[in-house]
Design a protein around this motif. Structure first.
Motif, PDB file in Angstrom:
ATOM      1  N   PHE A  57       1.964   0.563  -4.497  1.00  0.00           N
ATOM      2  CA  PHE A  57       0.830   1.229  -5.139  1.00  0.00           C
ATOM      3  C   PHE A  57       0.650   2.667  -4.670  1.00  0.00           C
ATOM      4  O   PHE A  57      -0.098   3.424  -5.286  1.00  0.00           O
ATOM      5  CB  PHE A  57      -0.450   0.428  -4.893  1.00  0.00           C
ATOM      6  CG  PHE A  57      -0.447  -0.933  -5.531  1.00  0.00           C
ATOM      7  CD1 PHE A  57      -0.608  -1.078  -6.901  1.00  0.00           C
ATOM      8  CD2 PHE A  57      -0.259  -2.073  -4.765  1.00  0.00           C
ATOM      9  CE1 PHE A  57      -0.598  -2.326  -7.498  1.00  0.00           C
ATOM     10  CE2 PHE A  57      -0.247  -3.325  -5.346  1.00  0.00           C
ATOM     11  CZ  PHE A  57      -0.411  -3.463  -6.719  1.00  0.00           C
ATOM     12  N   GLU A  58       1.312   3.040  -3.558  1.00  0.00           N
ATOM     13  CA  GLU A  58       1.280   4.406  -3.031  1.00  0.00           C
ATOM     14  C   GLU A  58      -0.156   4.895  -2.815  1.00  0.00           C
ATOM     15  O   GLU A  58      -0.552   5.959  -3.277  1.00  0.00           O
ATOM     16  CB  GLU A  58       2.039   5.359  -3.959  1.00  0.00           C
ATOM     17  CG  GLU A  58       3.509   4.980  -4.117  1.00  0.00           C
ATOM     18  CD  GLU A  58       4.254   5.913  -5.064  1.00  0.00           C
ATOM     19  OE1 GLU A  58       3.582   6.735  -5.741  1.00  0.00           O
ATOM     20  OE2 GLU A  58       5.489   5.823  -5.135  1.00  0.00           O
ATOM     21  N   VAL A  59      -0.942   4.112  -2.065  1.00  0.00           N
ATOM     22  CA  VAL A  59      -2.351   4.443  -1.850  1.00  0.00           C
ATOM     23  C   VAL A  59      -2.666   4.777  -0.397  1.00  0.00           C
ATOM     24  O   VAL A  59      -3.818   5.084  -0.065  1.00  0.00           O
ATOM     25  CB  VAL A  59      -3.252   3.285  -2.333  1.00  0.00           C
ATOM     26  CG1 VAL A  59      -3.218   3.179  -3.856  1.00  0.00           C
ATOM     27  CG2 VAL A  59      -2.837   1.963  -1.694  1.00  0.00           C
TER      28      VAL A  59
ATOM     29  N   GLY B 246      -6.104   3.023   1.093  1.00  0.00           N
ATOM     30  CA  GLY B 246      -5.824   1.974   0.116  1.00  0.00           C
ATOM     31  C   GLY B 246      -5.501   0.658   0.789  1.00  0.00           C
ATOM     32  O   GLY B 246      -5.890  -0.415   0.313  1.00  0.00           O
TER      33      GLY B 246
ATOM     34  N   ALA C 150       0.823  -1.211   0.000  1.00  0.00           N
ATOM     35  CA  ALA C 150       0.000   0.000   0.000  1.00  0.00           C
ATOM     36  C   ALA C 150       0.853   1.257   0.000  1.00  0.00           C
ATOM     37  O   ALA C 150       0.566   2.212  -0.734  1.00  0.00           O
ATOM     38  CB  ALA C 150      -0.936  -0.007   1.212  1.00  0.00           C
TER      39      ALA C 150
ATOM     40  N   PHE D  88      -3.814  -0.607  -9.848  1.00  0.00           N
ATOM     41  CA  PHE D  88      -4.440  -0.810  -8.546  1.00  0.00           C
ATOM     42  C   PHE D  88      -5.817  -1.469  -8.633  1.00  0.00           C
ATOM     43  O   PHE D  88      -6.081  -2.416  -7.882  1.00  0.00           O
ATOM     44  CB  PHE D  88      -4.511   0.517  -7.787  1.00  0.00           C
ATOM     45  CG  PHE D  88      -4.965   0.372  -6.361  1.00  0.00           C
ATOM     46  CD1 PHE D  88      -4.260  -0.424  -5.469  1.00  0.00           C
ATOM     47  CD2 PHE D  88      -6.096   1.030  -5.904  1.00  0.00           C
ATOM     48  CE1 PHE D  88      -4.667  -0.578  -4.143  1.00  0.00           C
ATOM     49  CE2 PHE D  88      -6.517   0.896  -4.590  1.00  0.00           C
ATOM     50  CZ  PHE D  88      -5.798   0.086  -3.713  1.00  0.00           C
TER      51      PHE D  88
END
Length: 440
Positions: free
Chosen positions: A260-262, A266, A256, A317
């Motif tokens: 995916f850098e959420v 996320g 995360a 994502f």
């Protein structure tokens, strides 16, 4: 008129376990406590990553939980075969409130350190190791045997399916109110679970305590599980799935934040989608009634490995979330089918001890695997580490599928059985009204 009456009855029969009041109360209780547990998993994972910035420490924290599960769960199995399983379940829920409340207070006071999380993980795992064999062995006493697959499938919805709510809520709380909210809500869920358990009423069961000392009982359980080829192959097969496939969830905070850098929200979604898959698989099995357990187990295990490899490869994502849904569904289905087959082939007097070994094969195996996988993630990155583990599972399924003992299980599971225990009444009453209800 006849066709109208048969169809609803058939629909209810597919979820037959819910016809029994005791199982319904137990199911609600487990939903409450597992929602809190999944909130804790999200919150503690994010907390450990913030405190240490190390995927390896996430793996160490999971591996620390494996120590009591692998070493003490057999004692829990002996306890489950010697004492009242209902009272054990209620008592363990009371005790679990203590470490949950302590960790919540440390987070609220700002005094939390990573070693506090390690201690909490070890203590909670010890409580689970001693109590979960009783919980698992207790479920067949809540329903008649004809509703056992329904009960097992609906229970699988609980174990991870409640994570649909837990991680999603935890992600929102982390993003808007910080860590303390998740820990406090976990304590509240403990009390709600306790409230459901104390309303369960079962006729007193006479426990035929095994002869000999506790250690001789442990040895008897181990010898039985090893010498019975069907029990042995089921425990080994489900342990294989858990060792290679299940540790991925421990590294979701890394995916995360870094892949995916959420962020926290996320992360909540990434833990919610596998749980949604678990719910879908659980209800599908509950509606299906009886299915070919070995064929289903091998097929869902193979799809589990493939979907997990796809998740590690993609950087899209939404696609990753879809693959996590499939991963959760297949993991739940494979475990449920193995558990159902195991419940049908083992001897009643050894049920608690065998379920403690099942716990070691599931809860313990993936936690042991988390430590080497965490080291690999530190060296090569989480996607490559998890992907290689899934590929190893896919390879290992080839010799597993050729096991003659595994196919012998298929024959036993497909044969109709007489009920091994008297059916649980829909509205049971405590036979001795003067006896106080147990409290936790």
């Amino acid at each position: 008129m006849a066709s109208r009456s048969v169809e609803p009855a058939g629909l209810i029969a597919r979820l037959g376990a819910f016809r029994h009041r005791n199982f319904t109360l137990y199911w609600i209780s487990q939903v409450a406590t597992n929602v809190g547990t999944w909130m804790m998993q999200v919150a503690t994972g994010w907390l450990v990553l913030e405190l240490t910035n190390s995927p390896g420490v996430l793996g160490f924290n999971a591996a620390l939980q494996a120590i009591p599960i692998l070493t003490i769960s057999l004692v829990g199995g002996v306890v489950a075969d010697r004492f009242d399983r209902y009272r054990l379940t209620v008592g363990s829920q009371v005790i679990q409130i203590i470490p949950d409340a302590a960790l919540a207070w440390l987070v609220m006071s700002g005094q939390i350190e990573v070693w506090h999380v390690f201690v909490y993980s070890f203590v909670s795992a010890t409580i689970n190791a001693l109590s979960n064999p009783a919980r698992s062995a207790w479920v067949p006493n809540l329903v008649p045997k004809r509703d056992l697959l329904s009960a097992m499938a609906l229970s699988s919805v609980v174990w991870q399916g409640s994570a649909v709510i837990g991680p999603a809520v935890a992600g929102l709380i982390l993003a808007n109110w910080g860590l303390a909210g998740s820990f406090n809500l976990n304590v509240a869920s403990d009390f709600l679970s306790l409230g459901m358990l104390v309303f369960i009423r079962l006729p007193r069961m006479e426990m035929t305590r095994p002869a000999g000392s506790g250690w001789s009982n442990v040895r008897e359980g181990l010898l039985y599980a090893w010498n019975d080829r069907k029990v042995r192959v089921l425990l080994a097969s489900v342990g294989l799935i858990m060792f290679f496939a299940r540790p991925y969830a421990q590294f979701m905070p890394v995916f995360a934040r870094d892949v995916f850098e959420v962020g926290p929200q996320g992360l909540g979604l990434m833990l919610t989608l596998p749980a949604a898959g678990t719910i879908a698989a659980g209800f599908a099995l509950a509606f299906a009634g009886r299915v070919p357990v070995v064929r289903g187990f091998l097929a869902t295990s193979a799809v589990l490995a493939i979907s997990l490899i796809g998740f590690c490869i993609t950087r899209n994502f939404p696609l990753a979330l879809g693959l996590l849904f499939v991963t959760g569904a297949c993991s739940s289905a494979a475990t449920t089918l193995a558990n159902t087959a195991l419940q049908e082939v083992l001897e009643e007097r050894l049920r608690g001890r065998v379920m403690s070994l099942f716990m070691a094969s599931t809860w313990g195996a993936w936690r042991v695997a988390s430590l080497p996988l965490g080291i690999m993630a530190n060296l090569w990155g989480a996607p490559l580490a998890v992907g290689l583990s899934a590929a190893a599972l896919l390879t290992a399924l080839v010799p597993t599928g050729r096991s003659r003992a595994l196919w012998d299980v298929e024959k036993v599971a497909s044969t109709p059985h007489a009920p091994s225990a008297p059916p649980a009444p829909t509205e049971p009453a405590r036979p001795n009204p003067s006896e106080p209800a147990p409290v936790r």
